[in-house]
Scaffold this active site. Sequence first.
Site, mmCIF file in Angstrom:
data_model
loop_
_atom_site.group_PDB
_atom_site.id
_atom_site.type_symbol
_atom_site.label_atom_id
_atom_site.label_comp_id
_atom_site.label_asym_id
_atom_site.label_seq_id
_atom_site.Cartn_x
_atom_site.Cartn_y
_atom_site.Cartn_z
ATOM 1 N N ASP A 264 -2.932 -46.955 92.680
ATOM 2 C CA ASP A 264 -3.397 -45.593 92.483
ATOM 3 C C ASP A 264 -3.766 -45.029 93.865
ATOM 4 O O ASP A 264 -4.007 -45.790 94.801
ATOM 5 C CB ASP A 264 -4.619 -45.620 91.553
ATOM 6 N N ASP B 55 -6.050 -41.825 94.766
ATOM 7 C CA ASP B 55 -7.410 -41.330 95.001
ATOM 8 C C ASP B 55 -8.457 -42.327 94.510
ATOM 9 O O ASP B 55 -8.438 -42.741 93.359
ATOM 10 C CB ASP B 55 -7.598 -39.983 94.311
ATOM 11 N N GLU C 69 -11.789 -40.509 97.113
ATOM 12 C CA GLU C 69 -11.711 -39.610 95.956
ATOM 13 C C GLU C 69 -12.447 -38.314 96.288
ATOM 14 O O GLU C 69 -13.605 -38.321 96.672
ATOM 15 C CB GLU C 69 -12.352 -40.295 94.743
ATOM 16 N N ASN D 56 -12.683 -34.441 94.449
ATOM 17 C CA ASN D 56 -12.245 -33.789 93.221
ATOM 18 C C ASN D 56 -11.088 -32.836 93.530
ATOM 19 O O ASN D 56 -11.230 -31.912 94.319
ATOM 20 C CB ASN D 56 -13.429 -33.055 92.574
ATOM 21 N N THR E 45 0.579 -41.903 91.359
ATOM 22 C CA THR E 45 -0.627 -41.078 91.300
ATOM 23 C C THR E 45 -0.436 -39.838 90.418
ATOM 24 O O THR E 45 0.603 -39.175 90.494
ATOM 25 C CB THR E 45 -1.078 -40.685 92.736
ATOM 26 N N GLN F 38 -1.100 -36.151 89.834
ATOM 27 C CA GLN F 38 -1.493 -35.024 90.695
ATOM 28 C C GLN F 38 -1.428 -33.705 89.928
ATOM 29 O O GLN F 38 -0.539 -32.868 90.142
ATOM 30 C CB GLN F 38 -0.618 -34.983 91.956
ATOM 31 N N LYS G 158 -0.070 -41.131 84.014
ATOM 32 C CA LYS G 158 -0.725 -42.362 83.580
ATOM 33 C C LYS G 158 -1.752 -41.997 82.513
ATOM 34 O O LYS G 158 -2.407 -40.969 82.647
ATOM 35 C CB LYS G 158 -1.415 -43.044 84.769
ATOM 36 N N ASP H 75 -8.500 -47.390 89.818
ATOM 37 C CA ASP H 75 -9.953 -47.309 89.653
ATOM 38 C C ASP H 75 -10.332 -46.696 88.305
ATOM 39 O O ASP H 75 -11.476 -46.335 88.083
ATOM 40 C CB ASP H 75 -10.585 -46.525 90.813
#
Length: 416
Positions: free
Chosen positions: A252, A254, A260, A262, A294, A296, A356, A381
């Site tokens: 992954d 972020d 990470e 937001n 990822t 997005q 995901k 995460d």
Amino acid sequence: MKVVVIAGGQGTRIASLNNEIPKAMIPINGKPILEYEVEMAKRYGYTDFLFVIGHMGDQIEHHFGDGQKWGVNIEYYKEEKPLGTAGALGYLKERLTEDFFVFYGDTVMDIDMCAMLEYHKNKQADATLFLHPNDHPYDSDIVDLEMNGRIKKFCNKPHKDGFVSHNMVNAALFIFSPKILDLVEVGIKSHIEKHVLPACLEKGLKLYGYVSFEYIKDMGTPDRYYSVCDDVTSGKVARLNRKYIRPAIFLDRDGVISKEVNLLCKPEQMELIEGVGEAIRYINQKGYLAIVVTNQPVIARNLCSLEELDYIHAKLETLLGHEHAYLNAIYYCPHHPDSGYPEERKEYKIKCDCRKPAPGMLLRAAKDWNIDMSQSYMIGDRDSDVRAGENAGCKASFKIEMNKSNALLDVLKTII
Ligand SMILES: [Zn+2]
């Protein structure tokens, strides 16, 4: 289809050898590098060679003759004076009337040549360059690609401070159409990378990058020589051929690689978590592919364009490059299922198979790079990362603490 081998150039004293020999004749386990190249091309059915040789070329000619011993046909072009990697091509126009491969004589490789040729044909390219990421992009010549693989520009070293780019480096293996030869000045010393290819771009020819993670290295320095010898002996060179399945670590982005934030949507927000460079380098060295998957939704939310996201990923690759680490590929899901935001892009507001926990990105990567899912791992995460790994059939999936220094390396050391 012919294979042109550029084997002129200066001689070299390497390793324990006292006499000067052409680089192409450097032996590995008693066999010259050029002989490995001939055997590789023959395995793929290419048996017509044109060797460009220079002032020590007699040694090459003496060893290979007309190629009969290897079941191939070898012709020669002998340079009167050194003309660089491209200069001799100007004299070969009559002999090269259809697309041809170009090898350098001092390259150790095991490449699925048919897969590269198929790509070249599908793109209807005038030239196709074999590209890959490396662990020192900041002092390498970088090839800048459009998202469809067409070459936008060449960014040759040295690079300015703050240079940002994807980690995509020319490995010096080409397929050219005869059109390229028109851009080589006859009798003038010139180089493929420095002169001919930039001239092709200027003329508007279609140059494409073929990305692969197969083994390809040249003999730059004695240290390199010894490491390449080890790789041949251990079977690593052959093992990385595209026809063999390979394991991957899916990551992954972020919270796992980058901090990470937001809805990250600006390049300056892209920062590595401490220890991530070392972790990705560890994946590279263990022979696993390092592949980012990822979600997005910033695209669907219209907080950032595809081009801006691409630049953010270039920044990520640049930061990793400074730590001698590289990603093999980045897959992202631009979609989001919930509509209702005023600025959203409707075309991405769909229920897709890639967001995901759906396994779409992992499955696409597996197909693109011939990945053995039963030997691959997913690290994220969030629970959705773990579920995506499970849905894709990974051997195991792990959830680590978001933004935690060295968390990625710690889990990697328990699995590979
Ligand atoms: Zn999606």
